[in-house]
Write a protein that holds these residues in place. Sequence first.
Motif, short mmCIF file in Angstrom:
data_model
loop_
_atom_site.label_atom_id
_atom_site.label_comp_id
_atom_site.label_asym_id
_atom_site.label_seq_id
_atom_site.Cartn_x
_atom_site.Cartn_y
_atom_site.Cartn_z
N LEU A 4 0.83 -1.20 0.00
CA LEU A 4 0.00 0.00 0.00
C LEU A 4 0.87 1.26 0.00
N ALA A 5 0.35 2.32 -0.60
CA ALA A 5 1.01 3.62 -0.56
C ALA A 5 1.05 4.12 0.89
N PRO A 6 2.02 4.96 1.24
CA PRO A 6 2.17 5.42 2.63
C PRO A 6 0.91 6.01 3.26
N ASP A 7 0.14 6.82 2.52
CA ASP A 7 -1.09 7.41 3.09
C ASP A 7 -2.07 6.31 3.49
N TYR A 8 -2.19 5.28 2.67
CA TYR A 8 -3.10 4.18 2.96
C TYR A 8 -2.59 3.37 4.14
N GLN A 9 -1.28 3.18 4.23
CA GLN A 9 -0.70 2.46 5.37
C GLN A 9 -0.98 3.18 6.69
N ARG A 10 -0.90 4.51 6.65
CA ARG A 10 -1.16 5.29 7.87
C ARG A 10 -2.60 5.16 8.32
N ILE A 11 -3.54 5.21 7.38
CA ILE A 11 -4.96 5.06 7.72
C ILE A 11 -5.20 3.68 8.31
N LEU A 12 -4.67 2.67 7.66
CA LEU A 12 -4.82 1.30 8.15
C LEU A 12 -4.19 1.15 9.53
N GLY A 13 -3.03 1.76 9.74
CA GLY A 13 -2.34 1.69 11.03
C GLY A 13 -3.17 2.29 12.16
N VAL A 14 -3.80 3.43 11.90
CA VAL A 14 -4.64 4.08 12.92
C VAL A 14 -5.75 3.14 13.36
N LEU A 15 -6.40 2.49 12.41
CA LEU A 15 -7.52 1.61 12.74
C LEU A 15 -7.07 0.29 13.34
N GLU A 17 -4.49 -0.12 15.30
CA GLU A 17 -4.09 0.15 16.68
C GLU A 17 -5.28 0.08 17.63
N ARG A 18 -6.45 0.39 17.16
CA ARG A 18 -7.65 0.41 18.00
C ARG A 18 -8.22 -0.98 18.26
N GLN A 19 -8.01 -1.88 17.32
CA GLN A 19 -8.67 -3.19 17.39
C GLN A 19 -8.28 -4.01 18.62
N PRO A 20 -6.99 -4.16 18.96
CA PRO A 20 -6.65 -4.96 20.14
C PRO A 20 -7.24 -4.40 21.44
N ALA A 21 -7.43 -3.10 21.49
CA ALA A 21 -7.98 -2.46 22.68
C ALA A 21 -9.50 -2.57 22.73
N GLY A 22 -10.10 -3.18 21.70
CA GLY A 22 -11.54 -3.34 21.68
C GLY A 22 -12.29 -2.05 21.38
N GLN A 23 -11.60 -1.08 20.82
CA GLN A 23 -12.24 0.18 20.48
C GLN A 23 -12.97 0.04 19.16
N GLY A 24 -14.04 0.76 19.01
CA GLY A 24 -14.90 0.65 17.85
C GLY A 24 -14.39 1.40 16.63
N GLU A 63 -18.29 0.07 8.29
CA GLU A 63 -19.39 -0.30 9.16
C GLU A 63 -20.70 0.36 8.72
N THR A 64 -20.65 1.65 8.48
CA THR A 64 -21.78 2.42 7.95
C THR A 64 -21.18 3.33 6.89
N SER A 65 -21.98 4.21 6.35
CA SER A 65 -21.45 5.12 5.34
C SER A 65 -20.37 6.04 5.89
N GLU A 66 -20.32 6.18 7.20
CA GLU A 66 -19.36 7.10 7.83
C GLU A 66 -18.30 6.43 8.69
N MET A 67 -18.48 5.17 9.07
CA MET A 67 -17.61 4.54 10.05
C MET A 67 -16.74 3.43 9.43
N PHE A 68 -15.46 3.40 9.84
CA PHE A 68 -14.52 2.42 9.32
C PHE A 68 -13.80 1.72 10.46
N SER A 69 -13.50 0.43 10.27
CA SER A 69 -12.70 -0.31 11.24
C SER A 69 -11.76 -1.24 10.49
N ALA A 70 -10.76 -1.76 11.22
CA ALA A 70 -9.78 -2.65 10.61
C ALA A 70 -10.44 -3.98 10.27
N SER A 71 -10.01 -4.55 9.18
CA SER A 71 -10.53 -5.85 8.73
C SER A 71 -9.64 -6.95 9.26
#
Length: 84
Positions: A4-15, A17-24, A63-71
């Motif tokens: 993935l391009a760096p911008d896409y990697q950063r977006i994926l990284g943000v999401l 990081e939240r998954q192991p903590a159980g954040q939505g 998740e919805t038209s506005e919400m994203f989470s890691a796959s």
Amino acid sequence: MTVLAPDYQRILGVLEERQPAGQGPLKAKEITVELGLQTTSAKVEGVRSKARRLAERGWLVQETSEMFSASRRPVAVPGAVPSA
């Protein structure tokens, strides 16, 4: 993830990081803030567009038209031997 391009990697990284903590899931504006970008409409729309592309390709879940989470779907790796 290096395919993935760096911008896409950063977006994926943000999401991811939240998954192991159980954040939505996050909205595009929240992802923009986490990336340290200004929350102008141009920046938010750019992040939203990239997140939608990642979701279309199976890297994220929209998740919805506005919400994203890691796959957690497995992603095909070129040259890898499929398990039986």
